[in-house]
Design an enzyme around this catalytic site. Sequence first.
Site: not given
Length: 358
Positions: A8, A10-13, A15, A103, A195
């Site tokens: 998964a 998320s677009g962050g560092v 993950s 979530c 979020c």
Amino acid sequence: MTLRVLAAMSGGVDSAVAAARAAEAGHDVTGVHMALSTNPQSYRTGARGCCTLEDSRDARRAADAIGIPFYVWDLAERFHKDVVEDFVSEYAAGRTPNPCLRCNEKIKFAALLDRAMALGFDAVCTGHYARLDGGVLRRGVDEGKDQSYVLAVCTPEQLAHALFPLGDTSKADIRREAARRGLQVAEKPDSHDICFIADGDTRGFLAERLGAAPGPIVDADGNEVGEHDGAYAYTIGQRKGLRLGTPAPDGRPRYVLDISPVTNTVTVGPREDLDVRVITGERPVWLSEPRGGPFACDVQLRAHGEVYPCTAEQDGEDLRIRLSEPARGVAPGQAAVLYDADRVLASSTIAATATVPA
């Protein structure tokens, strides 16, 4: 053993490094970004969250750098129903939910995991700071980033198909590792707040969906000391933003003690009236064998919150928790998570609290 792993992203560092570590460990990794909004700009903008077009593109670039396949899965309808609508209805009922916990329970380790298993994957990999040790969920070594609390709602069956590659590493080291790996998200700011609330204004978000519902703010004796526009905008332990027209007789600050959606009343009082010694938790999830009779352990009552020594026992379908010292600002709707040192024993949703003599 080589596993088919769905990462998964998320677009962050976090993950991104988790996916990279899973691939480096020899697993067959596929990256997936969860599209959680039908309009990606409606929840967050810029680097404030995990639901933007920018985040999707960052996740894709990270997958390309790692050298793994990448897809975007549309889970917007499920997210809106199980997380956003649940958040609104919980506040309307006078409770204080944790949407990150929901979530994990409903999206990452239900909707996402179920689809992954149906497609033949063995596990879902995420960037959570927690450890799995022989099926036992433990705290991450970085105390400031530990996320075992929000994972404690997962069942043992779900955790058997989970990978948390970051649990043994600090956040600072993860950023350095991302830079070494050439991941462009190495210095991307962490997401904050909730979020799906674009401007961080929870009160405004709820008011837009629930409408104005004026009512009284009263003290413990029932005397009206102010007015509110909606009891849903308050949470237990809140001090700021009360807009009280009548000061306390002793001049001390007052805090939210109770929220009654039935009478649309918010009750305020002195800080010491927030003391809680007994907690009733509903819908317990045991990550270890349920123990007979009262047993000693620790309990955490909010994400990154203080840990309290306590005794706990199963009481019918509920979990009864007795604190060794009082806790303040304990809000129904939050999770009570039991620990034995760094090991997660069980979680439950706080349904009621009580104050009893020491």
